[in-house]
Structures are given as C-alpha cells and as structure tokens.
Design an enzyme around this catalytic site. Structure first.
Site, PDB file in Angstrom:
ATOM      1  N   CYS A  12      53.819  51.388  35.543  1.00 44.24           N
ATOM      2  CA  CYS A  12      54.127  50.236  34.942  1.00 44.24           C
ATOM      3  C   CYS A  12      55.334  49.597  35.721  1.00 44.24           C
ATOM      4  CB  CYS A  12      53.896  49.916  33.791  1.00 44.24           C
ATOM      5  SG  CYS A  12      55.707  50.744  33.074  1.00 44.24           S
ATOM      6  N   CYS A  15      58.620  51.346  35.102  1.00 43.79           N
ATOM      7  CA  CYS A  15      58.724  52.651  36.116  1.00 43.79           C
ATOM      8  C   CYS A  15      59.349  52.250  37.326  1.00 43.79           C
ATOM      9  CB  CYS A  15      57.274  53.176  36.330  1.00 43.79           C
ATOM     10  SG  CYS A  15      56.508  53.828  34.774  1.00 43.79           S
ATOM     11  N   ASP A 428      60.898  24.308  67.937  1.00 45.94           N
ATOM     12  CA  ASP A 428      61.409  24.731  69.187  1.00 45.94           C
ATOM     13  C   ASP A 428      60.288  24.179  70.139  1.00 45.94           C
ATOM     14  OD1 ASP A 428      63.153  25.728  71.583  1.00 45.94           O
ATOM     15  OD2 ASP A 428      61.594  27.503  71.381  1.00 45.94           O
ATOM     16  N   ASP A 621      60.455  30.912  68.765  1.00 40.11           N
ATOM     17  CA  ASP A 621      60.093  32.454  69.390  1.00 40.11           C
ATOM     18  C   ASP A 621      60.830  33.324  69.857  1.00 40.11           C
ATOM     19  OD1 ASP A 621      60.000  30.760  71.746  1.00 40.11           O
ATOM     20  OD2 ASP A 621      58.440  32.174  72.398  1.00 40.11           O
ATOM     21  N   ASP A 625      66.280  31.337  69.428  1.00 36.57           N
ATOM     22  CA  ASP A 625      66.079  30.890  68.061  1.00 36.57           C
ATOM     23  C   ASP A 625      66.450  31.678  66.916  1.00 36.57           C
ATOM     24  OD1 ASP A 625      64.766  28.823  69.688  1.00 36.57           O
ATOM     25  OD2 ASP A 625      62.884  30.012  69.592  1.00 36.57           O
TER      26      ASP A 625
END
Length: 726
Positions: A12, A15, A428, A621, A625
């Site tokens: 749970c 825990c 970009d 990418d 960047d």
C-alpha cells in the site's frame, strides 16, 4: 548516478512512504520515487553509496530488496535478465493471491452457511454450543495461514512503529478472532467468524487489485517481451545461431524476412523495409539500405539484411525506452504531495480514532463491550489509505504505458500536471521542424570549383549538418590545408588557406569582419526567401561566392503545428538562421512567430522572456537545445536526438514526429484528469465511510467490503484511461 531497487512486500501507499523515508536518509539521495504498484524505487546517489547501503535502507523500512542496480555497475545482460526477473515476480504475486483466494473461500463458504443458516432456512445447521468452536477452527487457517503475510507485516508495523494498511487489517482480525476465545470466559459477542470473513474479503480485494495492476503495467511487459531471443551471426563464412546475450559489438548479424532484428546496428549489405511500430509508434514500414541505422526488436519485412551490431544490452534503444518508462512509472506529480502527506499520518490517526471510538461506545452505551468492539473493528478495516495512495501512481503507470505504446515517453511526472498550463509551444528548427539533413540547393560564384574547394576544406573540420551538406556537394577526395581554424558558434568558420584569411558563415560573421556584401545581397535574398540558409565564403576580405543550403521539412510538421494553432496554442520558432530564411520556413508550416539569429547559448534566455506571458513548452533535439529544454516549463525532445537533450527533456518523442507533441498534450491532460478523479474518489470515500463506521452504521464485514471496493474502483478507473483517443 541513478539507482533502481526492486522491492518485495510493499502492499500500500504507507509501505512506499516508509521506504521513501528510509532512502531519503541516505546522505546524497535525491529525486527519490517509490512505486508500490510496480515494486520499484528510483533515486540518484553519488559514488560513495553502494548497493549494500541501498539494500540496508530497504530492509530497515521492513521490506525485502530483490535487486539493486546502479547505472555504472550494470553489466551487458543485467538489464534484460533482471527485468525478466521483475516480471516473473509480478506474475508470482498474482498467482500467490489467486491460490490464497481459493483457500480462503473454501473455508469461508461454510462460515457463511453456519452463521446465516438460521436466517436463511429457519434453523441452525449446528448446535449453538458448537457455533463458536466451529468459527474458531474455520477462521484460524484463513487468518494465520492464508493471511499470515498480512498478519506478519501488520505486527512488524507495530513493533517498528511504522504502520501500514496491514497493521489495520491485522489488528482488526486478531481482535475480532480473540472475541471468540474470550466468549468462553465472559459474556461477549463472538466475532471470530466475522474475522475470517474480513480476511477473506481483504484477500479477494488484493487478488482483484493485483490483476488490475497487471493490466496497468501491460505495456511495459509487452516492451520486455518484444526483444529478440536469438541472433544469427556471421563468423568467418559460417552462419551461427547464438543467444542474444552472446552478441558483441562489431558482429555481423544476418536477418531474414520476418525475423526480429536482434540489436541496434547499421546495415552493411542488403535492402528491406522494417516495421518499427512496436518501438516508435510509426505504422508504416521504413525503408533500410546500406548505412541505414536499425533498431533492435523491430521486424525485417521482405529482404535479407546484414547488420553490424553497434549497441548491445542496456545501451540499445529498446533498453533505453524501457528504462525511461520504468522511471516514469515511479515519477511523482506535485499534486501527489497532498496525498503523500495525508497517507503518511493516516494509519496512526485511524488507530487513535478506533481507540477513541471503542472507549466512547463503551462508556456511552451502557458499557456494551461487544458492540464497542464491533464498531472499533469496523473503523479499523474500513479505513483505506490504499485508495488514496494508489490514486496518482496507478494513473501514471497506465499513462506512461499508453505513451510508450505510441512512442511518447514521459520522463518526469510533473510534466503531466504542468502541461495543462502551457500557453506557448516553441520549436527549434533544424532536426525538429526539419529532418536535419540539409542539402545544397543554390550556388552563386564566378568560380564554383574554387568556391567549393575553399568551402569544403573549411567545412570538413566541422560536424554541423550544413558543413556535411557542403562537403558532400563538393565531392572532394583531397582537401586544402587549413591553419588557425576556429568554429564560432552560431556564426561560422574562420581559418587560413594558402596564406589567405578565409571566412565561411553567416551575414553577421562577414559584417563583423568588415566584408562588403552588396553585390551578393540579391542572390542571398532570393535563397533566403525560398527557405534556404545562406553560407557566404570570403577570401582576404572579398566574397568569392554564396551557397544556399535547404533542409527538408518533416512530413507531418505542418499538420502538427496546424493542430496546435487550432487548439489555441501560441506557436513560435526559434533559430540561429537569419530572419528571412526563418520566416520562409515558418510560413510553410504555419508558425505565427519567429525569433531569428539566436545563438545557442541565448535560447534559454529567449524562453525565459516568453515565460513572462505564461507557461512555455520547448521542442528540440540537439545538444545546443539542452539549456532551453531545462528552462522551459515542459521540454519535449526528439528521440533521434542527442542523449544530452533526451536527458534534459521531460517528454521524449521516440518516433521523432511533431504530431507526438499534440498526442503528448492530450495524453498528459487525460492522465491528469484521471489523477484528479481518483483523488476525489479516495478523499470522498474516506470522508463518508469513516464517520459511518464510527456511528456504528456499518458492520465489520460490510466495512471491509467497502474498503476493498474503494481500491478496486480507483484502479479500474485508471485503466479506463486506455479508452481515451490520443
């Protein structure tokens, strides 16, 4: 370095909270995320922390560390083998609850018949003086054999003063069972049969819950299963079939039509179409020829491919995706902090409420001990931190799995909550809106041969995509010697060839060096209006030519940006290109605003300026960047981009398509919607159920049934997320 711990025994939210607390005690621990659903814990530690330190922290919390992985210590095969182990344990958990389920119901059905026979058929099937012994005998194995794990965990919570849902169930069932024994010595109502029914309903709920959790994690399981198990390797002139774990970097793999590509590599011979849908979400096969990159686990369609293995084990694209999805499942959303704080104090508070309830009923209801115990047991078993604790992680798990199936990898949970606030999406240009593979389209020079000889000799020393386009067009086999070479970021190159100062770059670079461009401005303008980037070449302060380089737009860039515009987002393109070229590209795809001539190091500052008007998402990418991705409220990275950019982003688009941005926004909003629904249900349930139990409206069996149903409802609602069209 990053660490992953597979933990057994968490049932749970309380825990996972205990494990979280112990792991945070480790001095260098950061970004700790513990998920009770998957049984995984993720965190970042420094080199001074060992596997044993992490295992000891889990043990101190009262749970079993099945495996501990540190990024730097993982061997080639460990990722796949340990993931298979984790999958096996998840299956074993479901089977274990199923076995218990059969066992408890075989004993519970007689309990129900004995307890309610008089009401059902008007006569008790056993004498009243044998009722209590029968209840004690039938309930004992239910509680102390089939429910032993729960009782053990609950008692451990009392010993360590770290209470969980098991603590409430253990106390409730033991107290109820004890009334049967006490009834031999005093006048008290026997709840021993009820105690067995409570544990049976609890185990039934746990079985249903484990099945629902399994559905929630089915996408990650599918990813684990799609990898190839065998590989055909060319050794000398012989084809040998070996285990995937035996493949080495540099091996030549032979992949026939219909077979899975064993690992990431590059085609050295042959041509074929490859189905990459299971990894990238791309529905159409992708053509592969010599020098094409291929991804492990994708399926070769129609030709024989000879592939040189370039990545194996944990370094492959598939392993990277699996790792990102697992981390996403353990991520935390800011709204979860509220649930975590409530869950952290929930069980101790319920124990106090149960005690106060017992004393209140006992002293204010003519000292009715039986009634007081019954109400207190109802309070103990109806309380449900599970529903509250499951509300966020179960939704994240389903959402992360759905995203993975579509090539959308959610790296950071907070992006799901932040996404709904985004007003502006910034792109970009190179490698994001365009394919990142520019080609030379226009050339103006009185001596083109000399122009390319000079330009290519400079550009061969650079790794920029434009440099590669120019050297490819030049087609030289021998280059001139360059001295005093400098790469001026965002502007171009300088150097000396044949004792002459050479400049190759943008209009800004040449003007800064006092070069006159007047006679070439007409050609530059023409190229730029067509969306071409102009590279000007000058020798000793005089221009010798202009080269127009254009990058091809991605097939669906226009579609994706059109969808964002239609949805009301502000779309912006940021680029180092000059304004004319940038505007030409922006016009083609439908972007409304352009920020041009931005140096790589200044991108993050431009994002910061845009954030003054609202939340900003950035899509990029490249390595350049990374700062902008971190500065943005949500960073999208293209999966085919650099590792640095991927690590900097919040959401990775494995397919590389900008439509993934639109899908990711829809997925994030749908996932956050489920999180809010689940949190509302969990809070509402407890707000209504606990007062009813305190008021004595619910008997213990109905209370336990309500508790089990609350958790099942939350998990089922999260799984309904799969019906949302992304």
């Amino acid at each position: 370095m990053k660490a992953k711990i597979k933990i057994e025994g968490m049932t749970c939210a309380s825990c996972s909270a205990h494990v979280d607390k112990e792991l945070k005690k480790i001095k260098s621990a950061e970004n700790v995320a513990v998920n009770a659903i998957t049984g995984n814990a993720f965190l970042e530690v420094d080199e001074s922390v060992s596997k044993q330190d992490l295992a000891n922290a889990v043990k101190e919390a009262g749970y079993k560390p099945v495996s501990v992985e540190l990024d730097e210590a993982r061997d080639i095969a460990s990722s796949n083998s340990k993931n298979r182990l984790a999958k096996a344990k998840k299956v074993d958990e479901s089977l274990a609850w199923k076995r218990k389920l059969f066992g408890v119901w075989i004993l519970t059905i007689p309990i129900i018949i004995i307890m309610y026979s008089e009401k059902l058929i008007g006569v008790s099937i056993i004498p009243m003086n044998l009722m209590t012994p029968a209840m004690l005998i039938l309930s004992f194995p239910i509680i102390f054999i089939f429910g032993f794990g729960t009782i053990k965990s609950g008692i451990r919570g009392f010993i360590k003063l770290r209470f969980t849902m098991d603590s409430l169930i253990a106390l409730g069932t033991i107290v109820a069972y004890a009334t049967g024994i006490a009834s031999f010595f005093m006048v008290i109502q026997d709840y021993s049969g009820v105690s067995g029914m409570i544990m049976t309903i609890f185990i039934t709920g746990k079985y249903i819950e484990s099945r629902a959790k399994g559905r929630a994690t089915q996408e990650i399981k599918k990813l684990l299963e799609i990898g190839a198990k065998k590989a055909t390797v060319l050794r000398g002139k012989k084809e040998i079939e070996i285990s995937i774990n035996e493949v080495q970097i540099g091996d030549i793999l032979i992949v026939k039509p219909g077979e899975k590509i064993p690992t990431d590599g590059i085609v050295t011979k042959g041509a074929s179409a490859v189905d990459e849908s299971m990894v990238t979400g791309e529905s159409l096969p992708v053509e592969k020829t010599v020098k094409s990159n291929v991804i492990g686990a994708t399926i070769n369609q129609d030709g024989v491919l000879y592939i040189k293995a370039t990545k194996i084990g944990k370094d492959t694209f598939l392993s990277h995706i699996i790792k990102l999805v697992e981390e996403a499942e353990g991520a935390k959303v800011p709204i979860q902090e509220v649930a975590d704080k409530v869950t952290g104090v929930f069980v101790p508070v319920i124990l106090v409420i149960a005690l106060v309830t017992f004393l209140s009923w006992f002293y204010f209801t003519s000292f009715d001990l039986s009634r007081s115990i019954g109400v207190a047991v109802s309070v103990l078993v109806i309380a449900c931190p599970c529903a509250l604790g499951l509300a966020v992680p179960i939704s994240l798990t389903v959402g992360a799995g759905m995203g993975a199936k579509r090539g959308i990898l959610i790296r950071k949970g907070e992006a799901i909550q932040t996404m709904k606030e985004i007003k502006t999406v910034v792109f970009d240009k190179t490698g994001t809106i365009t394919k990142g593979t520019p080609e030379v389209h226009g050339v103006y020079s009185k001596d083109k041969k000399h122009l390319f000889e000079i330009a290519a000799s400079m550009e061969i020393l650079s790794n920029h995509p434009i440099s590669k386009a120019i050297t490819k067009k030049a087609g030289l086999t021998k280059y001139l010697k360059v001295t005093n070479f400098k790469n001026i970021r965002g502007k171009g190159l300088t150097g000396v060839i044949n004792k002459k100062n050479v400049l190759v770059g943008t209009e800004v670079l040449l003007k800064e060096n006092g070069v006159l461009l007047k006679s070439y401005e007409k050609h530059m303008k023409s190229y730029e209006e067509n969306g071409e980037t102009t590279m000007i070449v000058a020798e000793d302060g005089k221009v010798i030519g202009v080269i127009g380089v254009a990058d091809t737009l991605k097939d669906d860039s226009k579609l994706a940006i059109g969808m964002l515009n239609h949805a009301g987002y502000r779309t912006v393109m940021i680029t180092g290109d000059n304004e004319r070229t940038a505007k030409a590209i922006a016009k083609q795809v439908g972007i409304r605003e352009v920020i041009a001539r931005v140096l790589p190091e200044d991108k993050s500052n431009k994002i910061k300026e845009l954030q003054e008007k609202g939340f900003v998402a950035f899509v990029g990418d490249g390595i350049n960047d990374a700062p902008a991705l971190k500065q943005a409220n949500v960073g999208f990275t293209i999966g085919s981009g650099s590792d640095v950019a991927i690590e900097a982003g919040d959401i990775v688009l494995a397919r590389g398509s900008l439509v993934g941005v639109v899908k990711a926004i829809k997925l994030s909003k749908a996932t956050f919607g489920k999180i809010k629904q689940n949190l509302f249900w969990a809070f509402f349930y407890n707000a209504v159920a606990i007062p009813l139990a305190i008021g004595g409206v619910l008997n213990p069996v109905i209370a336990e049934l309500a508790m089990a149903l609350s958790s099942i409802t939350v998990i089922t609602n999260a799984n309904l997320l799969r019906r949302v069209k992304i």
